[in-house]
Structure formats: structure tokens, C-alpha cells
Write a protein that holds these residues in place. Structure first.
Motif, PDB file in Angstrom:
ATOM      1  N   GLY A  54       1.162  -1.417  -0.302  1.00  8.49           N
ATOM      2  CA  GLY A  54       0.059   0.185  -0.218  1.00  8.49           C
ATOM      3  C   GLY A  54       0.648   1.101   0.086  1.00  8.49           C
ATOM      4  N   ILE A  55       2.262   1.522  -0.274  1.00  6.02           N
ATOM      5  CA  ILE A  55       2.803   2.907   0.354  1.00  6.02           C
ATOM      6  C   ILE A  55       3.773   1.939  -1.265  1.00  6.02           C
ATOM      7  N   SER A  56       4.199   3.456  -1.226  1.00  5.06           N
ATOM      8  CA  SER A  56       5.248   3.544  -2.389  1.00  5.06           C
ATOM      9  C   SER A  56       6.656   3.927  -2.058  1.00  5.06           C
ATOM     10  N   VAL A  57       6.948   4.276  -1.822  1.00  3.54           N
ATOM     11  CA  VAL A  57       8.766   5.855  -1.376  1.00  3.54           C
ATOM     12  C   VAL A  57       9.296   5.871  -2.545  1.00  3.54           C
ATOM     13  N   GLN A  58       9.518   6.783  -3.145  1.00  8.10           N
ATOM     14  CA  GLN A  58      10.280   7.176  -4.869  1.00  8.10           C
ATOM     15  C   GLN A  58      11.850   8.442  -3.864  1.00  8.10           C
ATOM     16  N   LYS A  59      12.877   8.210  -4.376  1.00  8.48           N
ATOM     17  CA  LYS A  59      13.475   9.105  -4.063  1.00  8.48           C
ATOM     18  C   LYS A  59      14.118   9.379  -5.312  1.00  8.48           C
ATOM     19  N   ILE A  60      15.002  10.682  -5.381  1.00  4.62           N
ATOM     20  CA  ILE A  60      14.855  11.475  -6.503  1.00  4.62           C
ATOM     21  C   ILE A  60      15.772  12.415  -6.240  1.00  4.62           C
ATOM     22  N   TYR A  61      17.721  11.529  -6.947  1.00  3.47           N
ATOM     23  CA  TYR A  61      18.370  12.776  -6.556  1.00  3.47           C
ATOM     24  C   TYR A  61      18.809  13.367  -7.821  1.00  3.47           C
ATOM     25  N   PHE A  62      19.330  14.482  -7.639  1.00  3.76           N
ATOM     26  CA  PHE A  62      19.500  15.158  -8.296  1.00  3.76           C
ATOM     27  C   PHE A  62      20.802  15.906  -8.282  1.00  3.76           C
ATOM     28  N   GLN A  63      20.801  16.612  -9.401  1.00  2.00           N
ATOM     29  CA  GLN A  63      22.084  17.610  -9.639  1.00  2.00           C
ATOM     30  C   GLN A  63      22.456  18.696  -9.006  1.00  2.00           C
TER      31      GLN A  63
END
Length: 314
Positions: free
Chosen positions: A88-97
Motif C-alpha cells: 500500500g505504500i511506494s516511496v521514491q527518492k529522486i536525486y538531482f544534480q
């Protein structure tokens, strides 16, 4: 050796330079910004999807995959992406420049996730987009205990009362409390009675949603007086929910009390906090990024420590 000969010939010049260095050093100390928890900017954004009851494979295929596809196609400056899928949970981490404008990146993420929701399971809510900041750490933790209030009432007090009183403090934010029980109005359905009436749980859900509404009804003018017409179909007490009609047939009307019971309850408790062995509620005060102020503009610095003991999460 030239500077030594110059110092011997003009000693007063070096005396003045030494005094000037001491003066500038003291002045720099007074105006230098101070922070026990310095601000650390890391270009990371977390996207959290929630859909209660969806299994891990379905959550990964229908939510995580579509979300990553949309974000990678519409957001610029991405360095790499990570995802963790639970029930029931989706955790996404997005790393940027390092040179990416995070405000623009967050706006692009919000637009991308809203656009892809049409391909996801029906009824899914927009995700929570949070900018990760290493300097956002708990600077104070408040433990709430009581001899008269139960866990549910303590949670409500910390969530709706204490947080509002502390909200005007600049530079801090307050997440939802840990521990306690989140209040919910529960409908306990008897499967045998429901089957005997020829109904399904969906019929009960539709009836409760249809009979528990607050709608604007406009104005009514009688003579020279104008009245606001109130058409509030929301029950005022929990007991009134039992009188909601579910089905109209040729025979008697089936009410909610005929197939189940409504009571004041709470959601499934996900975490427990104990203080000296007793159930408690933990409210964290988290530091947020604020403009740095010098001591000259804020007055003398003063440190303090909370006398309360820190509860032990269980």
C-alpha cells in the motif's frame, strides 16, 4: 629578511596592524552566524504514494513503475532514482544534480505525477512530495502522558491542540505524532445479516456516503427577510448513523442497524510509544531552514534544554 628590516625601522606600523587584526577578529566573532544544527542542502526529493490494501506486486506494477516513467520523462536534472515498494505504500527518492533548481523540479514532479494518475488504480490520491533536508532534524521531543486521557484522546490533543499552539514558532515544523490511536468511526458489518438481506458491503458503503453529506442549498427570501437555507444531511451523533437507510424494497426498509453496528473506534495502530512503561504520544519538533541571523540582530544567544525525559518508542 626585508620584512624584518622594515619592521625594525617602522615598529609602530606593525603595532597598529596587530591592533587592527585583533579588532577585526573580535568584530567577526560577534557578527558570525551561529547554529548548532547548520543548514545542509542536499538535492533530494521524496515522492510517497499511498493506496491502502493494494498488494506489493500490484503497487509496484501499477504505481511505482508508472510514476518513475512519468517523472523520468518530464523532470530535468535527475541524477538517479531509487524506489521502495511496500504493501500500500511506494516511496521514491529522486536525486538531482547539484545545480538544479529544486523549486522548479518539485513543480515538474507534481505536474508529472498528476498526469500519470489516469493510468493508476481508480481512486488513488496525489502523492506526497517532500524535499529532503539533512538539517531538518528533531531539536525537541515532547512526550504526552495522562492519568485521565486514553491513547486516542492524547493523540487528538497532540494533533489538533498542541501543534496549533506551537505552530507560530518560527523555524520549526511538526509532523504527525508517534504513538497513540487515530480516531475513526467504524462500521462493523455482520456478514450473515448482510447476506440474509440480499446486500453487499458495497451497498453499505454507498449508503453511508450518500446519506452523510453537507451540501449548499442557497437562500430563501420571505418578505423583506432573506434566510440561509440549511440542508445538512450529516448525522450529528454516532448513534444517528445506525438509522441510515440502505435499501428500499416492497417490504420494510433496511437500516444500517439491521446489518451492522456503528461505533467510535480507531485505525489499526502502527506504532507504540512508552514513557516509564506507560503508553504515551511523542510529538517531535523539527528544525526547518531559516534565514541566518547574526547575534547583533537577534540579541545575545541563549541555549536551553527541555526538562522532560525523552520517551522510548516501543
Amino acid at each position: 629578511m626585508g620584512i624584518v628590516r622594515f619592521a625594525l625601522r617602522f615598529p609602530y606600523t606593525f603595532y597598529v596592524l596587530a591592533i587592527l587584526i585583533v579588532f577585526l577578529g573580535v568584530s567577526a566573532i560577534k557578527v558570525m552566524p551561529e547554529d548548532i544544527f547548520p543548514e545542509i542542502n542536499i538535492p533530494v526529493v521524496s515522492v510517497i504514494w499511498q493506496y491502502t490494501g493494494l498488494s506489493v506486486p500490484e503497487m509496484e506494477q501499477r504505481v511505482t513503475t508508472y510514476s518513475q516513467y512519468s517523472i523520468s520523462s518530464n523532470v530535468t536534472g535527475i541524477k538517479n532514482m531509487e524506489a521502495q515498494t511496500l504493501n500500500g505504500i511506494s516511496v521514491q527518492k529522486i536525486y538531482f544534480q547539484p545545480d538544479v533548481n529544486l523549486d522548479l523540479a518539485i513543480a515538474q514532479i507534481v505536474a508529472a505525477t498528476n498526469a500519470i494518475r489516469a493510468l493508476m488504480p481508480a481512486g488513488i490520491q496525489p502523492p506526497i512530495v517532500v524535499q529532503y533536508n539533512a538539517s531538518s532534524v528533531p531539536v525537541l521531543q515532547l512526550g504526552l502522558t495522562s492519568d485521565r486521557l486514553n491513547e486516542q484522546q492524547l493523540y487528538d490533543y497532540g494533533l489538533y491542540n498542541l501543534r496549533q499552539q506551537l505552530a507560530p514558532v518560527p523555524g520549526v515544523t511538526f509532523p504527525t505524532p508517534d504513538g497513540g490511536k487515530y480516531r475513526q468511526i467504524m462500521v462493523d458489518i455482520d456478514p450473515l445479516k448482510l447476506q440474509a438481506k440480499g446486500l453487499t458491503p458495497l451497498d453499505v458503503v454507498n449508503a453511508v456516503n450518500a446519506q452523510n453529506l453537507t451540501l449548499p442549498s442557497g437562500l430563501a427570501k420571505i418578505g423583506d427577510t432573506q434566510y440561509t437555507v440549511r440542508n445538512n444531511a450529516m448525522p450529528t451523533t454516532i448513534a444517528d448513523l445506525n438509522n441510515i437507510p440502505i435499501k428500499y424494497t416492497n417490504g420494510p426498509t433496511v437500516f444500517l442497524r439491521d446489518v451492522g453496528q456503528v461505533h467510535d473506534g480507531w485505525a489499526v495502530q502502527q506504532n507504540i510509544v512508552r514513557d516509564d512503561g506507560r503508553r504515551a504520544v511523542l510529538l517531535s519538533v523539527i528544525k526547518t531552514a531559516m534565514p541566518r541571523l547574526s547575534r547583533s540582530s537577534t540579541g545575545s544567544a541563549r541555549s536551553w534544554r527541555s526538562p522532560a525525559r525523552r520517551p522510548r518508542p516501543g
